[in-house]
Design a protein around this motif. Structure first.
Motif, PDB file in Angstrom:
ATOM      1  N   ALA A  63      60.097  -4.023  11.501  1.00 32.64           N
ATOM      2  CA  ALA A  63      61.104  -3.018  11.862  1.00 32.64           C
ATOM      3  C   ALA A  63      61.293  -1.985  10.757  1.00 32.64           C
ATOM      4  O   ALA A  63      61.656  -0.836  11.023  1.00 32.64           O
ATOM      5  CB  ALA A  63      62.438  -3.696  12.172  1.00 32.64           C
ATOM      6  N   LEU A  64      61.029  -2.390   9.515  1.00 33.86           N
ATOM      7  CA  LEU A  64      61.208  -1.499   8.367  1.00 33.86           C
ATOM      8  C   LEU A  64      59.893  -0.860   7.910  1.00 33.86           C
ATOM      9  O   LEU A  64      59.818  -0.296   6.817  1.00 33.86           O
ATOM     10  CB  LEU A  64      61.851  -2.277   7.208  1.00 33.86           C
ATOM     11  CG  LEU A  64      63.284  -2.731   7.487  1.00 33.86           C
ATOM     12  CD1 LEU A  64      63.720  -3.804   6.493  1.00 33.86           C
ATOM     13  CD2 LEU A  64      64.231  -1.542   7.459  1.00 33.86           C
ATOM     14  N   ASP A  65      58.865  -0.966   8.725  1.00 33.89           N
ATOM     15  CA  ASP A  65      57.552  -0.373   8.433  1.00 33.89           C
ATOM     16  C   ASP A  65      56.919  -0.890   7.150  1.00 33.89           C
ATOM     17  O   ASP A  65      56.281  -0.136   6.409  1.00 33.89           O
ATOM     18  CB  ASP A  65      57.643   1.160   8.403  1.00 33.89           C
ATOM     19  CG  ASP A  65      57.940   1.743   9.770  1.00 33.89           C
ATOM     20  OD1 ASP A  65      57.448   1.176  10.765  1.00 33.89           O
ATOM     21  OD2 ASP A  65      58.652   2.757   9.839  1.00 33.89           O
ATOM     22  N   LEU A  66      57.074  -2.186   6.914  1.00 35.92           N
ATOM     23  CA  LEU A  66      56.363  -2.835   5.818  1.00 35.92           C
ATOM     24  C   LEU A  66      55.231  -3.654   6.427  1.00 35.92           C
ATOM     25  O   LEU A  66      55.390  -4.250   7.502  1.00 35.92           O
ATOM     26  CB  LEU A  66      57.286  -3.762   5.022  1.00 35.92           C
ATOM     27  CG  LEU A  66      58.389  -3.082   4.225  1.00 35.92           C
ATOM     28  CD1 LEU A  66      59.326  -4.125   3.629  1.00 35.92           C
ATOM     29  CD2 LEU A  66      57.812  -2.207   3.120  1.00 35.92           C
ATOM     30  N   ARG A  67      54.111  -3.689   5.747  1.00 31.17           N
ATOM     31  CA  ARG A  67      52.973  -4.469   6.240  1.00 31.17           C
ATOM     32  C   ARG A  67      53.316  -5.951   6.128  1.00 31.17           C
ATOM     33  O   ARG A  67      53.848  -6.421   5.123  1.00 31.17           O
ATOM     34  CB  ARG A  67      51.720  -4.150   5.414  1.00 31.17           C
ATOM     35  CG  ARG A  67      50.474  -4.881   5.897  1.00 31.17           C
ATOM     36  CD  ARG A  67      49.205  -4.310   5.301  1.00 31.17           C
ATOM     37  NE  ARG A  67      49.159  -4.314   3.868  1.00 31.17           N
ATOM     38  CZ  ARG A  67      48.367  -5.111   3.148  1.00 31.17           C
ATOM     39  NH1 ARG A  67      47.561  -5.984   3.728  1.00 31.17           N
ATOM     40  NH2 ARG A  67      48.369  -5.036   1.832  1.00 31.17           N
ATOM     41  N   VAL A  68      53.019  -6.682   7.174  1.00 31.27           N
ATOM     42  CA  VAL A  68      53.289  -8.118   7.204  1.00 31.27           C
ATOM     43  C   VAL A  68      52.096  -8.836   7.806  1.00 31.27           C
ATOM     44  O   VAL A  68      51.432  -8.312   8.701  1.00 31.27           O
ATOM     45  CB  VAL A  68      54.601  -8.431   7.981  1.00 31.27           C
ATOM     46  CG1 VAL A  68      54.497  -7.989   9.419  1.00 31.27           C
ATOM     47  CG2 VAL A  68      54.969  -9.883   7.891  1.00 31.27           C
ATOM     48  N   GLU A  69      51.797 -10.002   7.277  1.00 33.22           N
ATOM     49  CA  GLU A  69      50.717 -10.840   7.799  1.00 33.22           C
ATOM     50  C   GLU A  69      51.214 -12.270   7.853  1.00 33.22           C
ATOM     51  O   GLU A  69      52.024 -12.678   7.030  1.00 33.22           O
ATOM     52  CB  GLU A  69      49.476 -10.766   6.903  1.00 33.22           C
ATOM     53  CG  GLU A  69      48.815  -9.414   6.864  1.00 33.22           C
ATOM     54  CD  GLU A  69      47.612  -9.367   5.921  1.00 33.22           C
ATOM     55  OE1 GLU A  69      47.234 -10.421   5.354  1.00 33.22           O
ATOM     56  OE2 GLU A  69      47.074  -8.268   5.738  1.00 33.22           O
ATOM     57  N   GLU A  70      50.697 -13.004   8.811  1.00 33.25           N
ATOM     58  CA  GLU A  70      51.000 -14.434   8.910  1.00 33.25           C
ATOM     59  C   GLU A  70      49.889 -15.204   8.206  1.00 33.25           C
ATOM     60  O   GLU A  70      48.745 -14.778   8.210  1.00 33.25           O
ATOM     61  CB  GLU A  70      51.078 -14.863  10.376  1.00 33.25           C
ATOM     62  CG  GLU A  70      52.140 -14.135  11.170  1.00 33.25           C
ATOM     63  CD  GLU A  70      53.555 -14.473  10.747  1.00 33.25           C
ATOM     64  OE1 GLU A  70      53.806 -15.627  10.343  1.00 33.25           O
ATOM     65  OE2 GLU A  70      54.417 -13.584  10.821  1.00 33.25           O
ATOM     66  N   ASP A  71      50.237 -16.354   7.638  1.00 38.17           N
ATOM     67  CA  ASP A  71      49.245 -17.209   7.000  1.00 38.17           C
ATOM     68  C   ASP A  71      48.391 -17.850   8.088  1.00 38.17           C
ATOM     69  O   ASP A  71      48.882 -18.637   8.892  1.00 38.17           O
ATOM     70  CB  ASP A  71      49.936 -18.279   6.164  1.00 38.17           C
ATOM     71  CG  ASP A  71      48.954 -19.175   5.435  1.00 38.17           C
ATOM     72  OD1 ASP A  71      47.725 -19.000   5.589  1.00 38.17           O
ATOM     73  OD2 ASP A  71      49.417 -20.055   4.692  1.00 38.17           O
TER      74      ASP A  71
ATOM     75  N   PHE B 234      53.749 -13.164   4.952  1.00 39.32           N
ATOM     76  CA  PHE B 234      53.519 -12.365   3.748  1.00 39.32           C
ATOM     77  C   PHE B 234      53.999 -10.948   4.016  1.00 39.32           C
ATOM     78  O   PHE B 234      53.563 -10.315   4.979  1.00 39.32           O
ATOM     79  CB  PHE B 234      52.036 -12.336   3.383  1.00 39.32           C
ATOM     80  CG  PHE B 234      51.463 -13.690   3.069  1.00 39.32           C
ATOM     81  CD1 PHE B 234      51.924 -14.417   1.969  1.00 39.32           C
ATOM     82  CD2 PHE B 234      50.480 -14.230   3.866  1.00 39.32           C
ATOM     83  CE1 PHE B 234      51.386 -15.666   1.676  1.00 39.32           C
ATOM     84  CE2 PHE B 234      49.940 -15.479   3.583  1.00 39.32           C
ATOM     85  CZ  PHE B 234      50.392 -16.199   2.491  1.00 39.32           C
ATOM     86  N   VAL B 235      54.880 -10.465   3.170  1.00 40.09           N
ATOM     87  CA  VAL B 235      55.378  -9.101   3.272  1.00 40.09           C
ATOM     88  C   VAL B 235      54.876  -8.348   2.047  1.00 40.09           C
ATOM     89  O   VAL B 235      55.062  -8.801   0.913  1.00 40.09           O
ATOM     90  CB  VAL B 235      56.926  -9.062   3.348  1.00 40.09           C
ATOM     91  CG1 VAL B 235      57.438  -7.633   3.337  1.00 40.09           C
ATOM     92  CG2 VAL B 235      57.401  -9.796   4.602  1.00 40.09           C
ATOM     93  N   PHE B 236      54.246  -7.199   2.281  1.00 34.23           N
ATOM     94  CA  PHE B 236      53.625  -6.422   1.217  1.00 34.23           C
ATOM     95  C   PHE B 236      54.522  -5.266   0.813  1.00 34.23           C
ATOM     96  O   PHE B 236      54.975  -4.499   1.661  1.00 34.23           O
ATOM     97  CB  PHE B 236      52.266  -5.902   1.691  1.00 34.23           C
ATOM     98  CG  PHE B 236      51.300  -7.023   1.989  1.00 34.23           C
ATOM     99  CD1 PHE B 236      50.382  -7.426   1.030  1.00 34.23           C
ATOM    100  CD2 PHE B 236      51.331  -7.678   3.210  1.00 34.23           C
ATOM    101  CE1 PHE B 236      49.499  -8.468   1.293  1.00 34.23           C
ATOM    102  CE2 PHE B 236      50.456  -8.719   3.483  1.00 34.23           C
ATOM    103  CZ  PHE B 236      49.544  -9.115   2.529  1.00 34.23           C
ATOM    104  N   VAL B 237      54.750  -5.145  -0.490  1.00 37.14           N
ATOM    105  CA  VAL B 237      55.559  -4.060  -1.045  1.00 37.14           C
ATOM    106  C   VAL B 237      54.576  -3.194  -1.827  1.00 37.14           C
ATOM    107  O   VAL B 237      54.148  -3.549  -2.922  1.00 37.14           O
ATOM    108  CB  VAL B 237      56.685  -4.598  -1.951  1.00 37.14           C
ATOM    109  CG1 VAL B 237      57.620  -3.476  -2.359  1.00 37.14           C
ATOM    110  CG2 VAL B 237      57.447  -5.724  -1.262  1.00 37.14           C
ATOM    111  N   GLU B 238      54.204  -2.062  -1.214  1.00 36.42           N
ATOM    112  CA  GLU B 238      53.075  -1.295  -1.722  1.00 36.42           C
ATOM    113  C   GLU B 238      53.447  -0.078  -2.545  1.00 36.42           C
ATOM    114  O   GLU B 238      52.573   0.676  -2.962  1.00 36.42           O
ATOM    115  CB  GLU B 238      52.169  -0.918  -0.548  1.00 36.42           C
ATOM    116  CG  GLU B 238      51.637  -2.185   0.121  1.00 36.42           C
ATOM    117  CD  GLU B 238      50.820  -1.943   1.372  1.00 36.42           C
ATOM    118  OE1 GLU B 238      49.639  -2.354   1.358  1.00 36.42           O
ATOM    119  OE2 GLU B 238      51.343  -1.376   2.334  1.00 36.42           O
TER     120      GLU B 238
END
Length: 142
Positions: free
Chosen positions: A93-101, A112-116
């Motif tokens: 919802a906040l436009d952060l890249r997210v991936e599941e393990d 996993f939430v990526f702070v780029e």
């Protein structure tokens, strides 16, 4: 004046720790940065920098790790074992890249939430806040 974009993983993790540790309001007031590795160096796979822990309000309630933070060369990554569904939903919802393990065969799943960038730190803090709120709601209903 043009600000330089912060894309150094270690610096992003430091900014995130400062944001979480410096907040004394709402869901973040009980959070602390724990088990910090002050000498951490970024790696391609991500080196663990610190944990984000919700401190128990009393001795009868244990502290609970909310996320682990890893540093890469150009970003920081939060690994949520607790509240992974809330983390995924909030991050998207906040436009952060997210991936599941992909390797998790049973719950708890890991998100996993990526702070780029440094600019994404506030949004990542909001993700942490929403996870804390979700975990608190689950513990009062479960």
């Amino acid at each position: 004046m043009v600000e330089e974009r912060i894309t150094d993983g270690r610096r992003i993790a430091q900014l995130l720790a400062s944001e979480i540790d410096g907040r004394e309001d709402g869901a973040l007031e009980r959070l602390e940065i724990t088990d910090a590795d002050r000498d951490v160096e970024p790696t391609a796979d991500g080196a663990r920098a610190y944990d984000v822990t919700a401190m128990g309000p009393s001795q009868s309630r244990a502290d609970e790790r909310i996320a682990r933070v890893f540093v890469h060369e150009s970003f920081a990554r939060l690994a949520f074992e607790t509240g992974s569904d809330a983390a995924s939903t909030a991050a998207e919802a906040l436009d952060l890249r997210v991936e599941e393990d992909e390797t998790a065969v049973q719950p708890p799943a890991v998100a996993f939430v990526f702070v780029e960038s440094g600019a994404a730190v506030k949004r990542a803090t909001t993700v942490v806040e929403r996870v804390v709120q979700s975990v608190a709601a689950d513990s009062t209903h479960g």
